[in-house]
Structures are given as C-alpha cells and as structure tokens.
Design a protein around this motif. Structure first.
Motif, mmCIF file in Angstrom:
data_model
loop_
_atom_site.group_PDB
_atom_site.id
_atom_site.type_symbol
_atom_site.label_atom_id
_atom_site.label_comp_id
_atom_site.label_asym_id
_atom_site.label_seq_id
_atom_site.Cartn_x
_atom_site.Cartn_y
_atom_site.Cartn_z
ATOM 1 N N UNK A 1 19.365 119.657 -76.704
ATOM 2 C CA UNK A 1 19.666 118.756 -75.602
ATOM 3 C C UNK A 1 19.122 117.368 -75.921
ATOM 4 N N UNK A 2 19.140 116.479 -74.937
ATOM 5 C CA UNK A 2 18.744 115.092 -75.200
ATOM 6 C C UNK A 2 17.275 114.950 -75.562
ATOM 7 N N UNK A 3 16.456 115.942 -75.234
ATOM 8 C CA UNK A 3 15.029 115.889 -75.556
ATOM 9 C C UNK A 3 14.765 116.378 -76.974
ATOM 10 N N UNK A 4 15.612 117.270 -77.474
ATOM 11 C CA UNK A 4 15.370 117.937 -78.750
ATOM 12 C C UNK A 4 15.030 116.982 -79.901
ATOM 13 N N UNK A 5 15.757 115.877 -80.087
ATOM 14 C CA UNK A 5 15.434 114.995 -81.225
ATOM 15 C C UNK A 5 14.060 114.335 -81.130
ATOM 16 N N UNK A 6 13.436 114.371 -79.967
ATOM 17 C CA UNK A 6 12.168 113.670 -79.760
ATOM 18 C C UNK A 6 10.959 114.609 -79.760
ATOM 19 N N UNK A 7 11.164 115.866 -80.135
ATOM 20 C CA UNK A 7 10.097 116.850 -80.009
ATOM 21 C C UNK A 7 8.891 116.535 -80.882
ATOM 22 N N UNK A 8 9.112 116.005 -82.070
ATOM 23 C CA UNK A 8 7.985 115.658 -82.937
ATOM 24 C C UNK A 8 7.105 114.600 -82.273
ATOM 25 N N UNK A 9 7.722 113.555 -81.752
ATOM 26 C CA UNK A 9 6.961 112.495 -81.083
ATOM 27 C C UNK A 9 6.262 113.035 -79.839
ATOM 28 N N UNK A 10 6.974 113.873 -79.081
ATOM 29 C CA UNK A 10 6.378 114.454 -77.870
ATOM 30 C C UNK A 10 5.162 115.296 -78.235
ATOM 31 N N UNK A 11 5.297 116.132 -79.270
ATOM 32 C CA UNK A 11 4.179 116.983 -79.682
ATOM 33 C C UNK A 11 2.975 116.140 -80.094
ATOM 34 N N UNK A 12 3.200 115.091 -80.855
ATOM 35 C CA UNK A 12 2.088 114.245 -81.307
ATOM 36 C C UNK A 12 1.357 113.622 -80.116
ATOM 37 N N UNK A 13 2.100 113.196 -79.126
ATOM 38 C CA UNK A 13 1.453 112.605 -77.948
ATOM 39 C C UNK A 13 0.713 113.667 -77.135
ATOM 40 N N UNK A 14 1.333 114.843 -76.985
ATOM 41 C CA UNK A 14 0.675 115.920 -76.251
ATOM 42 C C UNK A 14 -0.597 116.363 -76.978
ATOM 43 N N UNK A 15 -0.534 116.420 -78.314
ATOM 44 C CA UNK A 15 -1.710 116.823 -79.077
ATOM 45 C C UNK A 15 -2.834 115.810 -78.917
ATOM 46 N N UNK A 16 -2.477 114.527 -78.929
ATOM 47 C CA UNK A 16 -3.500 113.497 -78.730
ATOM 48 C C UNK A 16 -4.165 113.660 -77.366
ATOM 49 N N UNK A 17 -3.383 113.927 -76.351
ATOM 50 C CA UNK A 17 -3.939 114.135 -75.008
ATOM 51 C C UNK A 17 -4.827 115.373 -74.974
ATOM 52 N N UNK A 18 -4.355 116.459 -75.591
ATOM 53 C CA UNK A 18 -5.116 117.713 -75.538
ATOM 54 C C UNK A 18 -6.406 117.628 -76.345
ATOM 55 N N UNK B 1 -12.921 113.540 -73.230
ATOM 56 C CA UNK B 1 -12.562 112.138 -73.058
ATOM 57 C C UNK B 1 -11.538 112.011 -71.935
ATOM 58 N N UNK B 2 -11.387 110.835 -71.363
ATOM 59 C CA UNK B 2 -10.366 110.644 -70.321
ATOM 60 C C UNK B 2 -8.989 110.972 -70.862
ATOM 61 N N UNK B 3 -8.125 111.498 -69.997
ATOM 62 C CA UNK B 3 -6.807 111.919 -70.450
ATOM 63 C C UNK B 3 -5.937 110.749 -70.860
ATOM 64 N N UNK B 4 -6.301 109.538 -70.461
ATOM 65 C CA UNK B 4 -5.509 108.378 -70.878
ATOM 66 C C UNK B 4 -5.986 107.820 -72.218
ATOM 67 N N UNK B 5 -6.999 108.502 -72.808
ATOM 68 C CA UNK B 5 -7.474 108.100 -74.129
ATOM 69 C C UNK B 5 -6.600 108.751 -75.179
ATOM 70 N N UNK B 6 -5.865 107.968 -75.957
ATOM 71 C CA UNK B 6 -4.963 108.509 -76.953
ATOM 72 C C UNK B 6 -5.388 108.052 -78.338
ATOM 73 N N UNK B 7 -5.998 108.916 -79.133
ATOM 74 C CA UNK B 7 -6.409 108.531 -80.489
ATOM 75 C C UNK B 7 -5.212 108.116 -81.324
ATOM 76 N N UNK B 8 -5.417 107.256 -82.280
ATOM 77 C CA UNK B 8 -4.318 106.812 -83.132
ATOM 78 C C UNK B 8 -3.905 107.901 -84.111
ATOM 79 N N UNK B 9 -4.812 108.794 -84.448
ATOM 80 C CA UNK B 9 -4.497 109.911 -85.336
ATOM 81 C C UNK B 9 -4.545 111.194 -84.520
ATOM 82 N N UNK B 10 -3.383 111.776 -84.273
ATOM 83 C CA UNK B 10 -3.299 112.913 -83.351
ATOM 84 C C UNK B 10 -3.966 114.157 -83.905
ATOM 85 N N UNK B 11 -3.976 114.332 -85.235
ATOM 86 C CA UNK B 11 -4.498 115.568 -85.805
ATOM 87 C C UNK B 11 -5.945 115.431 -86.279
#
Length: 230
Positions: free
Chosen positions: A189-206, A213-223
């Motif tokens: 679907x329309x979300x499918x092509x963006x899954x890599x980017x979505x995962x990286x952002x979700x991983x940074x949040x998690x 850390x605050x949930x709005x803190x997003x490290x530049x290196x997700x892994x």
C-alpha cells in the motif's frame, strides 16, 4: 421434585456462565491513540526496543490508524475489546476482492490467527477448556505479537538479532507471508515504500525511551548501542 430439578439446572447454568463469560478487564477500556499521520506508542511497557520498533512499523502499514487497537478492516472501529470481534467484512479491492476478512486490531489479526497465537503466547487467558477466552485488550495484542516475533522456533530465525544486525529487509521478507503489506507480500500500500524510514524513526524513539530520555529525543544514529531485554 420438579423444583429441585429447576434449582439444579439454574446452578449448573450459573456455573457454566463463569467459564463462558470473560472476566471484566479494565485494560479493554483504554488504549493509546495518536494524531492522524503519527504512529501510536505501544500499550505494553518494556521489552527489546528493536522488536518494539518492528511492531510499530508493522502496524504502520497494516492498521495505519490514529486508534490502531480498535480498528477493523476498512476503517471502522469497535469499543468492546474483551475478545477478538470476529466480524467478517467484505474486501472491496485488491487480490482478495469479493471475499471477506475478520482482520482487526493493531496487527490486523484474523480470528483464526489470533486464536492460534493467543493460545501459545497470551499471558492471561480466562476460562477453561472450550470456554477459554483471550482478551483483545491493547496490551495483550502487543504482548502476543511480541512473544510471537521473539519465538526463534516458530520463525526459524532470531528476529531480534537480525534487527540488531541491521537486517530489516530480511525480517520484512520473512514476515510478509503473515503481514502481506510489508513489501514482499501481495498487498502493498502507500505506506509500504516508506517502511525503512518508519522503522528507523520508531527505533530512535524506542531507544530513547529505553534509555530514559524524552520521547521527542531522536538520536541521529538509530542503531546506537542500548541495553535490551528479551
């Protein structure tokens, strides 16, 4: 004699109801929601941030809703989450058009898949034997999926380890037979092509969450390195 038989039948039916009716679960009355266009946090707490990020990524393409735990296929919602709603809704597009599906909740479980996985992984079933029930409350949707994804024997591979090794595409391919919108299945679907980017952002949040850390803190290196729990 007749009145004794009536009393006995009443007692028997009353005892049967104890097994048939699911216990009241306050978790079924509340669930995380979010603004449209954002991905809701998980209801469960704790766990490996890599698996948690994967779960949120799966739901981004499968449920894609501001209130994912209550959504049915097609976009309508339910209020009662005491068990899987088991409503077969007509499929109006895609390769399965003309059939119907019981897909429901954050991970779009069909009824049979929910019952099979809940039997293995649900942490708090109620009732006994044929009267066993599995609450579909948000936390339990999460915990069933988390334990399922963490089961090396079921998948034949260590999904958390693959994620920590940066092998997201391998994981998505392995899961596409179950969740068909992950890029290698039959219902992108329309979300499918963006899954890599979505995962990286979700991983940074998690990872931020796991490190307190605050949930709005997003490290530049997700892994980045983090203490994980299984």
């Amino acid at each position: 004699m007749a009145w004794r038989l009536g009393v006995s039948l009443t007692l028997l039916l009353g005892l049967g109801a104890l097994f048939v009716l699911p216990k009241f679960d306050p978790k079924s009355l509340t669930w995380p929601t979010t603004e449209p266009g954002r991905i809701a946090p998980l209801a469960m707490s704790g766990g490996n941030p890599y698996l948690r990020a994967l779960m949120r990524t799966i739901s981004a393409s499968e449920s894609n809703d501001a209130s994912p735990y209550t959504v049915l296929y097609g976009g309508s919602h339910i209020e009662n989450l005491q068990e899987h709603p088991d409503r077969c809704i007509p499929i109006r597009w895609g390769p399965n058009q003309g059939l119907c599906t019981t897909a429901a909740g954050r991970y779009q479980f069909i009824t049979t898949t929910w019952l099979e996985t809940a039997e293995k992984y649900h942490p708090a079933p109620t009732g006994e034997w044929m009267w066993r029930r599995y609450s579909f409350a948000p936390e339990y949707q999460d915990r069933v999926v988390y334990a399922w994804l963490d089961d090396v024997n079921y998948w034949g591979t260590d999904i958390p380890q693959l994620l920590e090794d940066g092998q997201l595409q391998t994981v998505l391919k392995r899961l596409s037979g179950t969740w068909t919108s992950l890029g290698y299945g039959i219902e992108s679907n329309k979300v499918t092509p963006h899954l890599m980017h979505i995962y990286e952002r979700m991983l940074a949040e998690e990872i931020a969450l796991a490190n307190g850390l605050p949930t709005n803190y997003l490290p530049t290196v997700a892994n980045q390195s983090v203490e994980t729990t299984r």
